[in-house]
Design a protein around this motif. Structure first.
Motif, PDB file in Angstrom:
ATOM      1  N   THR A  96      -9.037  -6.445 -10.525  1.00  0.00           N
ATOM      2  CA  THR A  96      -8.836  -5.024 -10.279  1.00  0.00           C
ATOM      3  C   THR A  96      -8.046  -4.830  -9.001  1.00  0.00           C
ATOM      4  OG1 THR A  96     -10.798  -4.687  -8.892  1.00  0.00           O
ATOM      5  CG2 THR A  96     -11.112  -4.634 -11.292  1.00  0.00           C
ATOM      6  N   HIS A  97      -7.484  -3.624  -8.850  1.00  0.00           N
ATOM      7  CA  HIS A  97      -6.725  -3.348  -7.642  1.00  0.00           C
ATOM      8  C   HIS A  97      -7.628  -3.321  -6.419  1.00  0.00           C
ATOM      9  CE1 HIS A  97      -8.161   0.772  -8.554  1.00  0.00           C
ATOM     10  NE2 HIS A  97      -8.057   0.958  -7.248  1.00  0.00           N
ATOM     11  N   ARG A  98      -8.919  -3.058  -6.622  1.00  0.00           N
ATOM     12  CA  ARG A  98      -9.832  -3.031  -5.477  1.00  0.00           C
ATOM     13  C   ARG A  98     -10.144  -4.441  -4.983  1.00  0.00           C
ATOM     14  NH1 ARG A  98     -12.442   1.702  -4.343  1.00  0.00           N
ATOM     15  NH2 ARG A  98     -12.009   3.439  -5.768  1.00  0.00           N
ATOM     16  N   ASP A  99     -10.255  -5.391  -5.904  1.00  0.00           N
ATOM     17  CA  ASP A  99     -10.650  -6.740  -5.525  1.00  0.00           C
ATOM     18  C   ASP A  99      -9.470  -7.578  -5.058  1.00  0.00           C
ATOM     19  OD1 ASP A  99     -13.272  -6.186  -6.279  1.00  0.00           O
ATOM     20  OD2 ASP A  99     -12.885  -6.766  -8.358  1.00  0.00           O
ATOM     21  N   HIS A 100      -8.317  -7.418  -5.693  1.00  0.00           N
ATOM     22  CA  HIS A 100      -7.183  -8.287  -5.406  1.00  0.00           C
ATOM     23  C   HIS A 100      -5.887  -7.477  -5.344  1.00  0.00           C
ATOM     24  CE1 HIS A 100      -9.638 -11.870  -5.922  1.00  0.00           C
ATOM     25  NE2 HIS A 100     -10.095 -11.352  -7.049  1.00  0.00           N
ATOM     26  N   PRO A 101      -5.747  -6.583  -4.361  1.00  0.00           N
ATOM     27  CA  PRO A 101      -4.525  -5.777  -4.299  1.00  0.00           C
ATOM     28  C   PRO A 101      -3.272  -6.613  -4.113  1.00  0.00           C
ATOM     29  CG  PRO A 101      -5.838  -5.513  -2.307  1.00  0.00           C
ATOM     30  CD  PRO A 101      -6.690  -6.234  -3.284  1.00  0.00           C
ATOM     31  N   GLU A 156      -5.285   0.914  -0.112  1.00  0.00           N
ATOM     32  CA  GLU A 156      -4.906   0.160   1.082  1.00  0.00           C
ATOM     33  C   GLU A 156      -4.714   1.067   2.294  1.00  0.00           C
ATOM     34  OE1 GLU A 156      -4.788  -3.339   1.381  1.00  0.00           O
ATOM     35  OE2 GLU A 156      -5.939  -2.859  -0.408  1.00  0.00           O
ATOM     36  N   CYS A 157      -4.354   2.322   2.061  1.00  0.00           N
ATOM     37  CA  CYS A 157      -4.236   3.254   3.183  1.00  0.00           C
ATOM     38  C   CYS A 157      -5.594   3.542   3.818  1.00  0.00           C
ATOM     39  CB  CYS A 157      -3.594   4.567   2.718  1.00  0.00           C
ATOM     40  SG  CYS A 157      -1.810   4.473   2.493  1.00  0.00           S
ATOM     41  N   GLU A 158      -6.652   3.335   3.066  1.00  0.00           N
ATOM     42  CA  GLU A 158      -7.996   3.570   3.586  1.00  0.00           C
ATOM     43  C   GLU A 158      -8.539   2.380   4.365  1.00  0.00           C
ATOM     44  OE1 GLU A 158     -10.275   4.357   0.138  1.00  0.00           O
ATOM     45  OE2 GLU A 158      -9.259   6.244  -0.350  1.00  0.00           O
ATOM     46  N   ARG A 159      -7.880   1.238   4.246  1.00  0.00           N
ATOM     47  CA  ARG A 159      -8.376   0.015   4.870  1.00  0.00           C
ATOM     48  C   ARG A 159      -7.754  -0.154   6.243  1.00  0.00           C
ATOM     49  NH1 ARG A 159      -9.709  -4.200   0.863  1.00  0.00           N
ATOM     50  NH2 ARG A 159      -8.789  -5.707   2.281  1.00  0.00           N
ATOM     51  N   LEU A 218       3.996  10.022  -1.188  1.00  0.00           N
ATOM     52  CA  LEU A 218       4.157   9.089  -0.074  1.00  0.00           C
ATOM     53  C   LEU A 218       4.059   9.811   1.270  1.00  0.00           C
ATOM     54  CD1 LEU A 218       7.042   6.856  -1.488  1.00  0.00           C
ATOM     55  CD2 LEU A 218       4.626   6.247  -1.263  1.00  0.00           C
ATOM     56  N   VAL A 219       4.647  10.996   1.345  1.00  0.00           N
ATOM     57  CA  VAL A 219       4.565  11.770   2.587  1.00  0.00           C
ATOM     58  C   VAL A 219       3.108  12.121   2.896  1.00  0.00           C
ATOM     59  CG1 VAL A 219       5.137  13.976   3.664  1.00  0.00           C
ATOM     60  CG2 VAL A 219       6.904  12.667   2.472  1.00  0.00           C
ATOM     61  N   ALA A 220       2.348  12.527   1.882  1.00  0.00           N
ATOM     62  CA  ALA A 220       0.949  12.897   2.091  1.00  0.00           C
ATOM     63  C   ALA A 220       0.127  11.695   2.539  1.00  0.00           C
ATOM     64  CB  ALA A 220       0.369  13.492   0.807  1.00  0.00           C
ATOM     65  N   LEU A 221       0.346  10.553   1.916  1.00  0.00           N
ATOM     66  CA  LEU A 221      -0.401   9.351   2.293  1.00  0.00           C
ATOM     67  C   LEU A 221      -0.030   8.905   3.701  1.00  0.00           C
ATOM     68  CD1 LEU A 221      -0.340   7.274  -1.009  1.00  0.00           C
ATOM     69  CD2 LEU A 221      -2.331   8.290   0.094  1.00  0.00           C
ATOM     70  N   ALA A 222       1.262   8.994   4.045  1.00  0.00           N
ATOM     71  CA  ALA A 222       1.684   8.621   5.389  1.00  0.00           C
ATOM     72  C   ALA A 222       1.053   9.531   6.438  1.00  0.00           C
ATOM     73  CB  ALA A 222       3.207   8.662   5.490  1.00  0.00           C
ATOM     74  N   LEU A 265       0.862   3.222   7.252  1.00  0.00           N
ATOM     75  CA  LEU A 265       1.906   3.506   6.271  1.00  0.00           C
ATOM     76  C   LEU A 265       3.035   4.302   6.909  1.00  0.00           C
ATOM     77  CD1 LEU A 265       3.018   3.483   3.400  1.00  0.00           C
ATOM     78  CD2 LEU A 265       1.665   5.537   2.927  1.00  0.00           C
ATOM     79  N   SER A 266       2.694   5.239   7.769  1.00  0.00           N
ATOM     80  CA  SER A 266       3.717   6.028   8.442  1.00  0.00           C
ATOM     81  C   SER A 266       4.664   5.133   9.236  1.00  0.00           C
ATOM     82  CB  SER A 266       3.054   7.047   9.369  1.00  0.00           C
ATOM     83  OG  SER A 266       4.030   7.801  10.053  1.00  0.00           O
ATOM     84  N   ASP A 267       4.083   4.164   9.961  1.00  0.00           N
ATOM     85  CA  ASP A 267       4.921   3.234  10.726  1.00  0.00           C
ATOM     86  C   ASP A 267       5.762   2.370   9.796  1.00  0.00           C
ATOM     87  OD1 ASP A 267       3.859   4.234  13.045  1.00  0.00           O
ATOM     88  OD2 ASP A 267       2.450   2.579  13.358  1.00  0.00           O
TER      89      ASP A 267
END
Length: 258
Positions: A2-7, A33-36, A65-69, A75-77
């Motif tokens: 899964t994406h959670r276990d092995h991104p 990954e933005c949460e990690r 992408l703008v919202a996540l950054a 991610l912004s960097d």
């Protein structure tokens, strides 16, 4: 898987497949990954995911992408370093340029001849290393090393460093030996041979380490030979420089461990 276990594996597979159907999964990986919390490896993984989304998606993904950054400084960097566009219409061209190995201005993305495929492999491997997947990273690096040639000096140097970090000293020495052979400035080759000697010592091969130190001293003393241009910076008095001291220290370490 899964994406959670092995991104890292998900990103690697998506990078190879380039299927539009992977977009929802890439969205989930990027959000996760933005949460990690993470280091540089995580930033490279975020950029890789963002580029794949830009390549496979469309203008609508710009707002995502703008919202996540806005929520993730990492991610912004990662996006800001590569000139993320201000308008949705430009996101596809931005992603395509990075995917082709260029920055947003059409310049090579980073110093040295490291191709897009190799950069993608390094981004994936860095993320995998950050997540503790050492064996996967080692395998990826060794495959790159097996395929490297005389045009891959920058890549070989990166592989030597990466394998050294993994403790794979014998393989790191192999990469470093090839890297050193491609350098045509005495100071550069001497420093590379000093690094090679350290790796050979760590790999348990003191004879090879001493031979590398002898070659380094010979290069600094006598140059690279008549078929090479004159050095940009003369090596006169090299024994009294930091590199000379480094060679002496490494020789002492080798002889102490014999």
């Amino acid at each position: 898987m899964t994406h959670r276990d092995h991104p890292a594996l998900v990103l690697h597979a998506a990078n190879q497949d380039r299927a539009a159907g992977d977009l929802p999964l890439l969205h989930a990986v990027l959000e996760r990954e933005c949460e990690r919390d993470g280091g540089r490896g995580a930033a490279d993984g975020l950029r890789m995911a963002a580029v794949l989304i830009g390549v496979l998606g469309g203008p609508a993904d710009h707002a995502r992408l703008v919202a996540l950054a806005g929520r993730s400084p990492l991610l912004s960097d990662a996006l800001g370093e590569h000139g993320f566009p201000g308008t949705a219409a430009e996101v596809g061209a931005w992603a395509a340029a990075l995917d082709a190995g260029e920055d947003a201005g059409g310049r090579p993305d980073g110093p040295g001849p490291v191709g897009p495929r190799d950069r993608s492999a390094f981004a994936w491997a860095a993320l995998a290393a950050a997540q503790g997947n050492g064996p996967l990273v080692r395998g990826a690096f060794l495959r790159l090393l097996d395929g490297a040639g005389p045009r891959d000096g920058r890549l070989l140097g990166l592989l030597a460093t990466g394998l050294d970090d993994l403790g794979a000293y014998r393989h790191a020495a192999r990469a470093q030996r090839l890297h050193a052979s491609l350098l045509d400035e005495p100071w550069d080759r001497g420093a590379a041979l000093a690094a090679l000697a350290r790796l050979q010592r760590r790999a348990g091969d003191p004879e090879a380490a001493l031979a590398s130190l002898d070659r380094a001293a010979g290069v600094l003393e006598d140059g690279l030979g008549p078929h090479f241009p004159a050095p940009t910076v003369p090596t006169t008095g090299w024994r009294d420089t930091p590199l000379g001291a480094r060679l002496a220290r490494e020789r002492a370490r080798v002889t102490d461990e014999e």
